[in-house]
Motif scaffolding. Structure first.
Motif, short mmCIF file in Angstrom:
data_model
loop_
_atom_site.label_atom_id
_atom_site.label_comp_id
_atom_site.label_asym_id
_atom_site.label_seq_id
_atom_site.Cartn_x
_atom_site.Cartn_y
_atom_site.Cartn_z
N LYS A 197 -54.82 39.80 -87.18
CA LYS A 197 -54.82 39.19 -88.51
C LYS A 197 -56.20 38.65 -88.86
CE LYS A 197 -50.00 37.61 -88.96
NZ LYS A 197 -49.17 36.40 -89.10
N GLY A 198 -56.86 38.05 -87.86
CA GLY A 198 -58.18 37.48 -88.10
C GLY A 198 -59.21 38.54 -88.43
N ILE A 199 -59.12 39.70 -87.78
CA ILE A 199 -60.04 40.80 -88.09
C ILE A 199 -59.86 41.25 -89.53
CG2 ILE A 199 -60.61 43.20 -87.55
CD1 ILE A 199 -59.82 42.57 -84.62
N ASP A 253 -38.46 37.83 -88.40
CA ASP A 253 -39.69 37.06 -88.51
C ASP A 253 -40.81 37.69 -87.68
OD1 ASP A 253 -41.38 35.04 -89.25
OD2 ASP A 253 -40.26 33.43 -88.31
N LEU A 254 -40.50 38.05 -86.44
CA LEU A 254 -41.51 38.70 -85.60
C LEU A 254 -41.90 40.06 -86.17
CD1 LEU A 254 -43.27 38.84 -83.07
CD2 LEU A 254 -41.32 39.89 -81.88
N ALA A 255 -40.91 40.83 -86.62
CA ALA A 255 -41.20 42.16 -87.17
C ALA A 255 -42.14 42.04 -88.37
CB ALA A 255 -39.90 42.85 -87.58
N ASP A 256 -41.97 41.03 -89.18
CA ASP A 256 -42.85 40.78 -90.33
C ASP A 256 -44.27 40.51 -89.85
OD1 ASP A 256 -43.64 40.32 -92.96
OD2 ASP A 256 -42.96 38.24 -92.97
N ASP A 257 -44.41 39.67 -88.85
CA ASP A 257 -45.73 39.35 -88.29
C ASP A 257 -46.40 40.58 -87.69
OD1 ASP A 257 -46.68 36.81 -88.72
OD2 ASP A 257 -46.36 36.10 -86.68
N VAL A 258 -45.63 41.35 -86.94
CA VAL A 258 -46.17 42.55 -86.31
C VAL A 258 -46.65 43.55 -87.38
CG1 VAL A 258 -45.55 44.60 -84.96
CG2 VAL A 258 -44.88 42.32 -84.17
N ALA A 259 -45.80 43.79 -88.38
CA ALA A 259 -46.16 44.75 -89.41
C ALA A 259 -47.40 44.30 -90.18
CB ALA A 259 -44.98 44.95 -90.37
N ALA A 282 -45.99 20.04 -93.90
CA ALA A 282 -47.18 20.28 -94.72
C ALA A 282 -47.77 21.65 -94.36
CB ALA A 282 -48.20 19.18 -94.48
N PRO A 283 -48.18 22.43 -95.35
CA PRO A 283 -48.72 23.77 -95.08
C PRO A 283 -50.10 23.70 -94.44
CG PRO A 283 -48.90 23.24 -97.41
CD PRO A 283 -48.12 22.12 -96.80
N GLN A 284 -50.40 24.72 -93.62
CA GLN A 284 -51.70 24.83 -92.96
C GLN A 284 -52.13 26.29 -92.92
OE1 GLN A 284 -51.17 23.15 -89.05
NE2 GLN A 284 -51.22 21.05 -89.76
N GLY A 285 -53.44 26.53 -92.89
CA GLY A 285 -53.97 27.87 -92.71
C GLY A 285 -53.87 28.73 -93.95
N HIS A 286 -53.78 30.06 -93.74
CA HIS A 286 -53.77 31.02 -94.82
C HIS A 286 -52.65 32.04 -94.62
CE1 HIS A 286 -57.80 29.39 -95.27
NE2 HIS A 286 -57.95 30.05 -96.40
N HIS A 287 -52.25 32.66 -95.74
CA HIS A 287 -51.34 33.80 -95.67
C HIS A 287 -52.14 35.04 -95.32
CE1 HIS A 287 -47.93 31.64 -97.35
NE2 HIS A 287 -48.71 31.17 -98.29
N ALA A 288 -51.43 36.10 -94.93
CA ALA A 288 -52.11 37.33 -94.56
C ALA A 288 -52.76 38.01 -95.76
CB ALA A 288 -51.13 38.29 -93.89
N ASP A 289 -52.41 37.64 -96.99
CA ASP A 289 -53.06 38.24 -98.15
C ASP A 289 -54.33 37.50 -98.55
OD1 ASP A 289 -52.16 35.92 -99.36
OD2 ASP A 289 -51.00 36.91 -100.92
N GLY A 290 -54.69 36.46 -97.78
CA GLY A 290 -55.92 35.74 -98.02
C GLY A 290 -55.77 34.44 -98.79
#
Length: 425
Positions: free
Chosen positions: A341-343, A217-223, A171-179
């Motif tokens: 990401k939170g900022i 996957d990590l590179a995506d998160d970092v970028a 089940a999905p949780q939280g938000h994507h980085a685009d909001g």
């Protein structure tokens, strides 16, 4: 043993065997050819006009899906090379990782997922596999069916961020980085693409990502984390010298890491502030300010990837390829990424103007899908019209419409909506 020798014939195998290239062609490895195929794919060019966080037409500086993918590819290549794995595989996976995303990013993905239940759902990563192995035509099998770009097993597997079918998705949780909220379950293959998925996953271990996919996957998160901060600072929405940490920490918990307390997040932010390039004065838009911001971006990327490299080396001797090892990302590093990401989420993604725009985008895509289902092949581009004619039932025809809409850019989705829905009204 060289990096190339760490990969065997099964890793280099293609679904359709290919004859040797002509003798006067440049000598390239199988994985270099994979990279070239993704770079030259039409789907890659379309990423330039697809939303990353905000509309790519809104500003010359803003990132789009293509520029984001190029940045992820650079991070992935450098980390892969540092680990001693094949950098072309990780780079190609990074270049391809967003190919399946529809217009308007994760917001568009949400609409297509809601509408495509009768044909097995929609997910951007599953769509990437479908595109690489079917929709982006380059090679055909003996029965005359497209096998897409006909990439090697190792490269395709590295492109698979979620190596499981829809029925096994959490089940999905939280938000994507685009909001946009995470309302789409994450999975990597549709039911009718299962044969090529099973071929690709030969030699895998359960639902584990291969090492190269973990790097991507990590590179995506970092970028995402670093560049969203950079964009927010330049846009005047983020000032790292003046943060409302109480509000930011609540966003971090709501969107990314629900069980982390204020004291731990304060500690993580304090650690980030020890980075020598962390700003001590507000961004002023000068060349010196731009240079300082770029230094911060580089330092943060190096900080996160360096931590993962050292932790991975400490966990085992390698070799760090395929299923012989896993990428290790320290818990503090993951929290540092979540803080950034939170900022960005607090100061950029939650703005009221974005929320209203995203609602309009969802309505537009839903109306476009309905119009194309009504119109049938006459409303589709030739390849998708051919797929419609070959479809066995309504579910298969709906999948064709979803494939067509997912292929569109933001601007072309608006233009198609104006032409088809406007004409109906």
């Amino acid at each position: 043993m060289t990096t190339e020798e760490l990969y065997d014939d099964a890793d280099r195998e293609r679904l359709v065997p290919e004859p040797p290239k002509r003798v006067d062609a440049p000598e390239r490895t199988a994985f270099e050819r994979d990279r070239a195929r993704v770079v030259h794919a039409a789907a890659s060019r379309r990423l330039a006009a697809k939303t990353q966080v905000v509309d790519p037409r809104s500003d010359d500086f803003v990132r789009n899906r293509l520029t984001h993918s190029l940045e992820v590819a650079q991070v992935a290549r450098d980390l892969s090379r540092a680990l001693g794995s094949q950098p072309d595989i990780a780079e190609t996976a990074a270049l391809a990782h967003d190919l399946g995303h529809p217009p308007f990013g994760h917001n568009g993905e949400r609409v297509l997922a809601e509408l495509s239940g009768p044909c097995g759902g929609f997910e951007g990563n599953a769509q990437t596999l479908r595109l690489l192995t079917r929709l982006e035509a380059k090679t055909f099998d003996a029965e005359g069916r497209s096998v897409g770009l006909n990439l090697t097993r190792a490269t395709l597997d590295a492109c698979t961020k979620y190596p499981w079918p829809r029925e096994r998705a959490q089940a999905p949780q939280g938000h994507h980085a685009d909001g946009s909220p995470r309302v789409v379950s994450k999975f990597g293959v549709y039911a009718d693409d299962r044969p090529v998925f099973d071929w690709m996953r030969a030699g895998s271990v359960g639902e584990r990502q291969c090492l190269e996919a973990q790097v991507m996957d990590l590179a995506d998160d970092v970028a995402y984390s670093v560049h969203d901060i950079e964009d927010g600072i330049v846009a005047g929405r983020v000032d790292l010298t003046r943060l409302d940490t109480a509000a930011v920490w609540q966003t971090v918990r709501d969107w990314y890491v629900p069980d982390v307390g204020d004291a731990r997040l304060d500690e993580v932010l304090a650690g980030l502030r020890t980075q020598g390039s962390w700003p001590v004065a507000p961004y002023d838009g000068s060349r010196r300010g731009l240079a300082a911001l770029k230094n911060l971006t580089s330092d943060l990327i190096g900080r996160f990837c360096g931590a993962a490299q050292h932790a991975t080396y400490a966990a085992g001797e390698g070799p760090f390829v395929r299923y012989r090892a896993d990428l290790v990302v320290p818990a503090t590093t993951r929290l540092e990424i979540a803080v950034l990401k939170g900022i960005a989420a607090r100061y950029v993604m939650q703005a009221e103007d974005r929320v209203a725009l995203m609602e309009r985008q969802r309505s537009l895509l839903a109306e476009l899908v309905a119009a194309l289902v009504d119109r049938g092949p006459d409303g589709l581009q030739r390849p998708f019209a051919d797929d419609w004619d070959e479809a066995a039932d309504d579910a298969a025809r709906l999948r064709v419409v979803v494939d067509q809409v997912a292929s569109l850019t933001d601007a072309s989705a608006v233009a198609w909506h104006t032409r088809l829905v406007g004409a109906r009204g």
